[in-house]
Motif scaffolding. Structure first.
Motif, short mmCIF file in Angstrom:
data_model
loop_
_atom_site.label_atom_id
_atom_site.label_comp_id
_atom_site.label_asym_id
_atom_site.label_seq_id
_atom_site.Cartn_x
_atom_site.Cartn_y
_atom_site.Cartn_z
N ILE A 152 0.98 -1.31 6.75
CA ILE A 152 -0.25 -0.72 6.24
C ILE A 152 -0.07 0.80 6.18
N SER A 153 -0.53 1.41 5.09
CA SER A 153 -0.48 2.86 4.92
C SER A 153 -1.91 3.37 4.76
N ILE A 154 -2.25 4.41 5.52
CA ILE A 154 -3.60 4.96 5.49
C ILE A 154 -3.55 6.44 5.12
N GLU A 155 -4.23 6.78 4.04
CA GLU A 155 -4.32 8.17 3.57
C GLU A 155 -5.51 8.85 4.24
N PRO A 156 -5.56 10.20 4.23
CA PRO A 156 -6.70 10.90 4.83
C PRO A 156 -8.03 10.50 4.18
N GLU A 157 -7.99 10.26 2.86
CA GLU A 157 -9.18 9.83 2.14
C GLU A 157 -8.75 9.20 0.83
N ALA A 158 -9.61 8.39 0.25
CA ALA A 158 -9.33 7.81 -1.06
C ALA A 158 -9.41 8.91 -2.11
N SER A 159 -8.63 8.75 -3.17
CA SER A 159 -8.67 9.71 -4.28
C SER A 159 -8.65 8.92 -5.59
N SER A 160 -8.68 9.63 -6.68
CA SER A 160 -8.61 8.96 -7.98
C SER A 160 -7.23 8.34 -8.21
N VAL A 161 -6.24 8.78 -7.43
CA VAL A 161 -4.87 8.29 -7.60
C VAL A 161 -4.49 7.27 -6.53
N PHE A 162 -4.93 7.50 -5.29
CA PHE A 162 -4.53 6.65 -4.17
C PHE A 162 -5.74 6.12 -3.43
N GLY A 186 1.05 -3.82 2.53
CA GLY A 186 2.24 -4.53 2.07
C GLY A 186 3.33 -3.60 1.56
N LEU A 187 4.56 -3.95 1.88
CA LEU A 187 5.70 -3.11 1.52
C LEU A 187 5.82 -2.88 0.01
N PRO A 188 5.69 -3.90 -0.84
CA PRO A 188 5.79 -3.64 -2.29
C PRO A 188 4.75 -2.64 -2.78
N ALA A 189 3.53 -2.73 -2.29
CA ALA A 189 2.47 -1.81 -2.71
C ALA A 189 2.75 -0.39 -2.22
N ILE A 190 3.31 -0.26 -1.04
CA ILE A 190 3.63 1.06 -0.50
C ILE A 190 4.80 1.69 -1.26
N ILE A 191 5.79 0.89 -1.63
CA ILE A 191 6.88 1.40 -2.45
C ILE A 191 6.35 1.87 -3.79
N GLU A 192 5.46 1.11 -4.40
CA GLU A 192 4.85 1.49 -5.67
C GLU A 192 4.05 2.78 -5.52
N LYS A 193 3.35 2.93 -4.40
CA LYS A 193 2.59 4.17 -4.14
C LYS A 193 3.54 5.37 -4.11
N GLY A 194 4.71 5.19 -3.52
CA GLY A 194 5.71 6.25 -3.50
C GLY A 194 6.19 6.62 -4.89
N HIS A 195 6.39 5.61 -5.73
CA HIS A 195 6.79 5.89 -7.12
C HIS A 195 5.70 6.65 -7.85
N ASP A 236 8.05 -4.83 17.07
CA ASP A 236 9.21 -5.69 16.82
C ASP A 236 10.29 -5.01 15.98
N GLY A 237 10.52 -3.72 16.23
CA GLY A 237 11.60 -3.00 15.59
C GLY A 237 11.33 -2.54 14.16
N LYS A 238 10.09 -2.63 13.71
CA LYS A 238 9.74 -2.20 12.35
C LYS A 238 8.46 -1.37 12.37
N ILE A 239 8.33 -0.46 11.42
CA ILE A 239 7.10 0.31 11.27
C ILE A 239 6.05 -0.61 10.66
N VAL A 240 4.93 -0.78 11.33
CA VAL A 240 3.86 -1.66 10.85
C VAL A 240 2.65 -0.88 10.32
N LYS A 241 2.63 0.42 10.61
CA LYS A 241 1.51 1.23 10.14
C LYS A 241 1.96 2.68 10.04
N GLU A 242 1.54 3.31 8.94
CA GLU A 242 1.72 4.75 8.79
C GLU A 242 0.35 5.33 8.46
N GLU A 243 0.05 6.48 9.05
CA GLU A 243 -1.22 7.13 8.79
C GLU A 243 -0.98 8.61 8.63
#
Length: 119
Positions: free
Chosen positions: A32-42, A48-57, A109-116
């Motif tokens: 799960i990735s959490i931004e400071p606030e919602a925006s028109s872009v994010f 989910g990993l696929p959605a977070i990779i897409e957010k990076g793109h 369990d050895g993986k990042i499960v949340k970024e904020e």
């Protein structure tokens, strides 16, 4: 990997703008990735990993020129670590801007499960 090893690897990837490589190697599939606030872009929260990779793109597409990236060494606790990310970038729609945020990561369990991200 220990949490210190995960933290050190993530910081090394980020210092080289290797966001997707870091995500694919170090993130859980259900992260799960959490931004400071919602925006028109994010949205405020991305799941989910696929959605977070897409957010990076999507972020990369907004950047015209990345002038500099600075990432502090991580501060590590039992299941969480944090670092400060500073970017100086020219954004396509907004011109040159400096961004600084606290990045907080939770590991299970050895993986990042949340970024904020906190500004």
């Amino acid at each position: 990997m220990t949490i210190q090893q995960i933290a050190d690897k993530l910081v090394a990837y980020c210092r080289n703008s290797q966001w997707e490589q870091a995500q694919r190697e170090l993130y859980a599939d259900d992260v799960i990735s959490i931004e400071p606030e919602a925006s028109s872009v994010f949205e405020k929260e991305t799941k989910g990993l696929p959605a977070i990779i897409e957010k990076g793109h999507k972020f990369d597409d907004l950047v015209e020129t990345m002038h500099s990236i600075r990432v502090t060494d991580p501060i590590v606790a039992d299941h969480t670590f944090a670092c400060v990310l500073e970017m100086d970038a020219t954004m396509k729609a907004h011109g040159r801007t400096a961004m600084k945020e606290l990045c907080i990561y939770t590991v299970k369990d050895g993986k990042i499960v949340k970024e904020e991200f906190v500004m």
